[in-house]
Write an enzyme that holds these catalytic residues in place. Structure first.
Site, mmCIF file in Angstrom:
data_model
loop_
_atom_site.group_PDB
_atom_site.id
_atom_site.type_symbol
_atom_site.label_atom_id
_atom_site.label_comp_id
_atom_site.label_asym_id
_atom_site.label_seq_id
_atom_site.Cartn_x
_atom_site.Cartn_y
_atom_site.Cartn_z
ATOM 1 N N SER A 102 0.945 -1.045 0.064
ATOM 2 C CA SER A 102 -0.148 -0.199 0.210
ATOM 3 C C SER A 102 0.895 1.162 0.143
ATOM 4 O O SER A 102 2.278 1.006 0.256
ATOM 5 C CB SER A 102 -0.916 -0.029 1.245
ATOM 6 N N TYR B 264 -2.613 -1.017 10.467
ATOM 7 C CA TYR B 264 -2.667 -1.330 8.971
ATOM 8 C C TYR B 264 -1.323 -0.850 8.440
ATOM 9 O O TYR B 264 -0.471 -1.522 7.643
ATOM 10 C CB TYR B 264 -3.859 -0.604 8.231
HETATM 11 P P1 NAD Z 1 -11.164 -5.917 -0.935
HETATM 12 O O1 NAD Z 1 -11.831 -5.773 0.550
HETATM 13 O O2 NAD Z 1 -12.059 -5.845 -1.851
HETATM 14 O O3 NAD Z 1 -10.357 -7.323 -0.885
HETATM 15 C C1 NAD Z 1 -9.696 -7.903 0.113
HETATM 16 C C2 NAD Z 1 -9.606 -9.325 -0.268
HETATM 17 O O4 NAD Z 1 -8.815 -10.089 0.993
HETATM 18 C C3 NAD Z 1 -11.041 -9.810 -0.114
HETATM 19 O O5 NAD Z 1 -11.452 -11.047 -1.387
HETATM 20 C C4 NAD Z 1 -11.138 -10.507 1.453
HETATM 21 O O6 NAD Z 1 -12.063 -11.703 1.535
HETATM 22 C C5 NAD Z 1 -9.758 -11.208 1.251
HETATM 23 N N1 NAD Z 1 -9.243 -11.595 2.862
HETATM 24 C C6 NAD Z 1 -9.297 -10.727 3.818
HETATM 25 N N2 NAD Z 1 -8.817 -11.387 4.806
HETATM 26 C C7 NAD Z 1 -8.651 -12.646 4.347
HETATM 27 C C8 NAD Z 1 -8.092 -13.874 4.960
HETATM 28 N N3 NAD Z 1 -7.710 -13.703 6.397
HETATM 29 N N4 NAD Z 1 -7.612 -14.817 4.251
HETATM 30 C C9 NAD Z 1 -8.000 -14.829 2.960
HETATM 31 N N5 NAD Z 1 -8.319 -13.705 2.276
HETATM 32 C C10 NAD Z 1 -8.789 -12.695 3.147
HETATM 33 O O7 NAD Z 1 -10.195 -4.838 -0.825
HETATM 34 P P2 NAD Z 1 -8.930 -4.716 -2.169
HETATM 35 O O8 NAD Z 1 -8.943 -3.115 -2.157
HETATM 36 O O9 NAD Z 1 -9.129 -5.502 -3.129
HETATM 37 O O10 NAD Z 1 -7.771 -4.954 -1.311
HETATM 38 C C11 NAD Z 1 -6.660 -5.900 -1.739
HETATM 39 C C12 NAD Z 1 -5.214 -5.457 -1.101
HETATM 40 O O11 NAD Z 1 -5.021 -4.299 -1.777
HETATM 41 C C13 NAD Z 1 -5.221 -5.568 0.292
HETATM 42 O O12 NAD Z 1 -4.081 -5.951 0.617
HETATM 43 C C14 NAD Z 1 -5.389 -3.972 0.640
HETATM 44 O O13 NAD Z 1 -4.667 -3.782 1.943
HETATM 45 C C15 NAD Z 1 -4.477 -3.549 -0.571
HETATM 46 N N6 NAD Z 1 -4.792 -1.997 -1.011
HETATM 47 C C16 NAD Z 1 -5.853 -1.430 -1.255
HETATM 48 C C17 NAD Z 1 -6.078 -0.070 -1.626
HETATM 49 C C18 NAD Z 1 -7.218 0.265 -2.207
HETATM 50 O O14 NAD Z 1 -7.387 1.543 -2.341
HETATM 51 N N7 NAD Z 1 -8.321 -0.526 -2.385
HETATM 52 C C19 NAD Z 1 -5.280 0.680 -1.294
HETATM 53 C C20 NAD Z 1 -3.850 0.095 -0.885
HETATM 54 C C21 NAD Z 1 -3.734 -1.335 -0.580
#
Ligand code: NAD
Length: 262
Positions: A146, A159
Site C-alpha cells: 500500500s 494497517y
Molecule cells: P477488498 O476488501 O475488496 O479485498 C480484500 C480481499 O482480501 C477480499 O477478497 C477478502 O476476502 C480477502 N481477505 C481478507 N482477509 C482474508 C483472510 N484472512 N484470508 C484470505 N483472504 C482474506 O480490498 P482490496 O482493495 O481489493 O484490497 C486488496 C489488497 O490491496 C489489500 O491487501 C489492501 O490492503 C490493498 N490495498 C488496497 C487499496 C485500495 O485503495 N483499495 C489501497 C492500498 C492497498
C-alpha cells in the site's frame, strides 16, 4: 494478451474473489494463465469469477483459505500442483483494515490486521518459496502492499504497521532468494475503487477529500493495479526484485507541495 511468455503459467492469488485480487485474476486469465483464486468468506463471488474466466477462455479454480493459517495456505499449494501442475507466480493480495484511534484500538483488531496483512504475506511467501526451492524452479512473488508502507495513516496504525512490515519483508526476502532467480516485489496501490473503499467513496465529501490527495485527481481502477501485477509477473521485469511499484496517481509524491507551496 500482452506478455506472451505468461501463457500457460500458473498463479495463486490470495483474496482473489473481489477488488484488486479479482482484477489480477481477470488480467492473468487474459494473459493465458491458470489461476488458483483464494477466497475467505465469499464462495459465490469466487465461483462467479471462475465462471467469468471460463467464458473468456481462461482457467481458474476457487479455494477457501484463511491466509493467516499455514494449513489453509498449504491447500492453495496442493490445489495448484494437483490441478495445474505447479506454481509460477504467487500473489499475496489478501488484506483488511479497520479504523480506530490508537489509544482505543482493541488488541484483537491489532492482532487480526497484523495476522492477515503481514503474517499472511509471510505464510504465503514461505509456502511459495518452499515450492520453488524444493522443485529447483525460478519463481515470482508479488505482494499487495500500500502507499501506507510509506505514508503514515493516523487511526489506521495497525494497517500502516502491517504494510511497513511488508516493505522490509519484501526487500529482505528478495535479497535472500535473488541468486535462485526467485523475484519478490510489492505493488503499492493508492486510492483504488474496490469494496474496501465502497462506503468511503459513496460519500461525496470523503471521495473529494481522497481525490484531493491524488495529483492525477482521480481514484484508480483495479485493472490499473492488475496491469502492474502482469508486468511484474512477466519476463519484461526480469531484472526487477525487491521494489514497491506504486500505482497511486502520484499520491506518494507529497501532494501538499503542489503549486510550489512549502
Ligand atoms: P477488498 O476488501 O475488496 O479485498 C480484500 C480481499 O482480501 C477480499 O477478497 C477478502 O476476502 C480477502 N481477505 C481478507 N482477509 C482474508 C483472510 N484472512 N484470508 C484470505 N483472504 C482474506 O480490498 P482490496 O482493495 O481489493 O484490497 C486488496 C489488497 O490491496 C489489500 O491487501 C489492501 O490492503 C490493498 N490495498 C488496497 C487499496 C485500495 O485503495 N483499495 C489501497 C492500498 C492497498
Amino acid at each position: 494478451m500482452v506478455f506472451q511468455e505468461l501463457k500457460g503459467k500458473v498463479a495463486v492469488i490470495t483474496g482473489g474473489s473481489m477488488g484488486i485480487g479479482s482484477a489480477i485474476a481477470k488480467r492473468f486469465a487474459e494473459e493465458g494463465m491458470k489461476v488458483v483464486i483464494n477466497y475467505h468468506s465469499h464462495p459465490e463471488a469466487a465461483q462467479e469469477l471462475v465462471e467469468l474466466l471460463k467464458e473468456t477462455g481462461g482457467e481458474g479454480i476457487a479455494v477457501q483459505a484463511d491466509v493467516s493459517s499455514e494449513a489453509d495456505v498449504q491447500k492453495l499449494v496442493d490445489t495448484a500442483v494437483e490441478h495445474f501442475g505447479g506454481i509460477d507466480v504467487w500473489v499475496n493480495n489478501a488484506g483488511m483494515e479497520n479504523k480506530h484511534n490508537t489509544h482505543e484500538l482493541p488488541l484483537e483488531d491489532w492482532k487480526r490486521v497484523i495476522d492477515v496483512n503481514l503474517t499472511g504475506v509471510f505464510i504465503g511467501a514461505k509456502a511459495a518459496l518452499n515450492y520453488f526451492v524444493t522443485n529447483n524452479k525460478k519463481g515470482n512473488i508479488i505482494n499487495t502492499s500500500s502507499v501506507h508502507e510509506q505514508i503514515p495513516w493516523p487511526t489506521f496504525a495497525h494497517y500502516a504497521a502491517s504494510k511497513g512490515g511488508v516493505k522490509l519483508f519484501t526487500e529482505t526476502v528478495a535479497m535472500e532468494y535473488a541468486a535462485r532467480d526467485i523475484r519478490v516485489n510489492s505493488i503499492g496501490p493508492g486510492a483504488i475503487n474496490t469494496p474496501i473503499n465502497a462506503k468511503k467513496f459513496a460519500d461525496p465529501k470523503q471521495l473529494e477529500a481522497t481525490t484531493s490527495m491524488v495529483p492525477m485527481q482521480r481514484i484508480g481502477d483495479p485493472s490499473e493495479v492488475a496491469a502492474a501485477a502482469a508486468w511484474l509477473a512477466s519476463d519484461e521485469s526480469s531484472y526487477v526484485t525487491g521494489i514497491t511499484l506504486f500505482v497511486d496517481g502520484g499520491m506518494t509524491l507529497y501532494p501538499a507541495f503542489q503549486d510550489g507551496k512549502g
